[in-house]
Enzyme design. Structure first.
Site, short mmCIF file in Angstrom:
data_model
loop_
_atom_site.label_atom_id
_atom_site.label_comp_id
_atom_site.label_asym_id
_atom_site.label_seq_id
_atom_site.Cartn_x
_atom_site.Cartn_y
_atom_site.Cartn_z
CE1 TYR A 186 8.42 7.73 -9.76
CE2 TYR A 186 6.69 6.42 -10.75
CZ TYR A 186 7.40 6.81 -9.64
OH TYR A 186 7.09 6.28 -8.43
CB SER A 216 7.17 6.66 1.74
OG SER A 216 6.33 7.71 2.19
CE LYS A 217 5.47 5.69 -6.12
NZ LYS A 217 4.84 4.62 -6.82
NE ARG A 218 2.50 8.81 4.12
CZ ARG A 218 2.53 8.54 5.38
NH1 ARG A 218 1.45 8.60 6.07
NH2 ARG A 218 3.66 8.23 5.99
N GLY A 248 6.90 12.57 -0.69
CA GLY A 248 7.39 13.37 -1.81
C GLY A 248 8.32 12.61 -2.74
#
Ligand code: GLU
Length: 462
Positions: free
Chosen positions: A13, A239-241, A243
């Site tokens: 993605y 990080s993913k957290r 965003g």
């Protein structure tokens, strides 16, 4: 002609950091009437590059960024890379190295024990003897042993690397013949005609190696812009957290392309203290020379602020189209205009807006207990009965102001303040104290539904 590219590795993605460099590359190409190319760096064949390419194209499409020409897949270019490996071998600029795994390990251990930088020691650089049996050779480039490699970087200025600190005769083709990362990147950028490479500064350490390849092959070196990373509010890598997730997740959350692109262009680039940029303004004003030298900070409030700005300023017919994906009910609603006007200032995202739409057009699923208790005191029941009586005898009402007028009549006749009708009516219609303007709510749901909701609430009181 300015040619830029976006060259993601297929992680499946497109994430926010990648999208930002893609946007910068896109803007710079478009501004200059150039080309913006897409290359999938799928040399690691285990991963599915087709899916990744589709995910990226889909995200680009949502955002209105289109790449030019065909997509280049590195996995389909082994024949091309082989030509250049051969050329370098023929010209004596690369050579076969027969060092075995064990020999490499021993070398590394010795260097570590001596506290030296671990590197290949060049033992096959000038080898002309008989190759050892049973070892598949790798191919190494003859990199400069001393001197400096200068990366001319439009963001960081000239960045100097001492050859002896960073280079050894690095491998350009593995024992199985497959070419290595920096080798193919340099070849592809050249063959694709890339004039400006805009990418994350996590790649800066690769650049001197790519320059060695450019020089060995006699290619012109492009201009580089290494863009500082995006950090979270604690100054750490995103990080993913925070965003750093799939760009399409932003769509699901209800952010608009205009807001997301505006948000991204400001992450690491500025034009005075301007915050709002339309696509055409970005294209006109963007210049990679103005990319900030320090890391940028990801800030969700800023994104929300931009998103509500764009929602407020989107014409209703476009907004209705955008909302369809989140709430189909809007599509055929005959009071779309009043409905959207009533909620467009109240929502940060399309998703929130979609929720407001359903809260408005559907009767309340439940009533807030506290609100009921507070609103249905004193003359509330009488007020509401008077109001529904007026509604029943009114012929046709269309506009919010017509409903407002009836409410006013009730309070005037009863000699009470407006709040005395507003509060109970709001709870009756929406089940809670908050929400869009009541006049608009009624104009959207109409006379019959207004009466029905008031009656249901009154029945509940009894
Ligand atoms: N494939 C690299 C990545 O996804 C980008 C390489 C480049 O832009 O040169 O990080």
């Amino acid at each position: 002609m300015v040619v830029t590219r976006f060259a993601p590795s297929p992680t499946g993605y497109l994430h926010i950091g990648g999208l930002r460099t893609a946007l910068f590359s896109y803007l710079w190409a478009r501004k200059n009437g150039g080309k913006f190319l897409l290359r999938i760096e799928d040399t690691d064949k285990a991963r599915n590059s087709q899916e990744a390419a589709e995910a990226i194209v889909k995200a680009f499409h949502w955002l209105g960024l289109e790449h030019d020409g065909e997509i280049t897949y590195q996995s389909q270019r082994d024949d091309i890379y082989a030509i250049y490996v051969k050329q370098l071998l023929d010209e004596g600029k690369a050579y076969r190295c027969y060092m075995s795994r064990e020999e490499l390990d021993t070398l590394r251990e010795t260097q570590m024990a001596n506290k030296e930088r671990t590197k290949y020691d060049g033992r096959y650089r000038d080898f002309d003897g008989t190759p050892p049996e049973g070892v598949d050779s790798v191919i190494r480039i003859k990199a400069p042993l001393s001197g400096e490699i200068v990366v001319k970087d439009g963001v960081k200025g000239d960045v100097l690397f001492r050859a002896e600190d960073i280079l050894d005769d690095f491998v350009i083709a593995r024992a199985d013949g497959s070419p290595t990362y920096n080798f193919v990147v340099a070849i592809d950028d050249h063959l694709m005609g890339v004039t400006e490479v805009i990418r994350g500064d996590d790649h800066l350490s690769n650049t001197p190696k790519q320059i060695v390849i450019y020089e060995a092959l006699g290619f012109e070196i492009p201009m580089f812009y290494h863009v500082p990373m995006i950090h979270n509010s604690e100054g750490k890598k995103l990080s993913k957290r925070d965003g750093a997730t799939d760009v399409m997740a932003y769509k699901e959350m209800g952010y608009t392309p205009a807001a997301l692109l505006n948000f991204l262009v400001r992450l690491g680039w500025s034009n005075g203290d301007q915050e709002i940029f339309s696509m055409s303004e970005m294209m006109e004003l963007f210049d990679p020379k103005n990319i900030n030298r320090s890391a940028s900070i990801y800030n969700t409030e800023k994104l929300d602020w931009l998103n509500s700005h764009y929602l407020k300023n989107t014409p209703n017919h476009e907004l209705a189209k955008m909302l369809e994906e989140y709430n189909l009910a809007i599509t055929s609603h005959d009071k779309k205009e009043i409905l959207l006007d009533a909620i467009k200032e109240r929502a940060k995202t399309l998703k929130e807006m979609a929720l407001l739409v359903s809260e408005m057009i559907n009767p309340p699923i439940s009533y807030d207990e506290k609100a009921l208790e507070k609103a249905f005191k004193g003359e509330a029941v009488e007020v509401l009965n008077n109001f529904t009586a007026k509604l029943s005898s009114a012929k046709e009402l269309h506009l919010p102001s017509e409903y407002h007028h009836l409410m006013q009549e009730v309070v005037d006749e009863m000699g009470i303040g407006f709040g005395k009708i507003g509060q109970p009516l709001r709870v009756a219609l929406l089940g809670k104290m908050s929400g869009p303007g009541l006049d608009s709510v009624m104009a959207v749901i109409g006379v019959d539904e207004t009466i029905a909701r008031v009656k249901s609430a009154l029945a509940l009181i009894k």
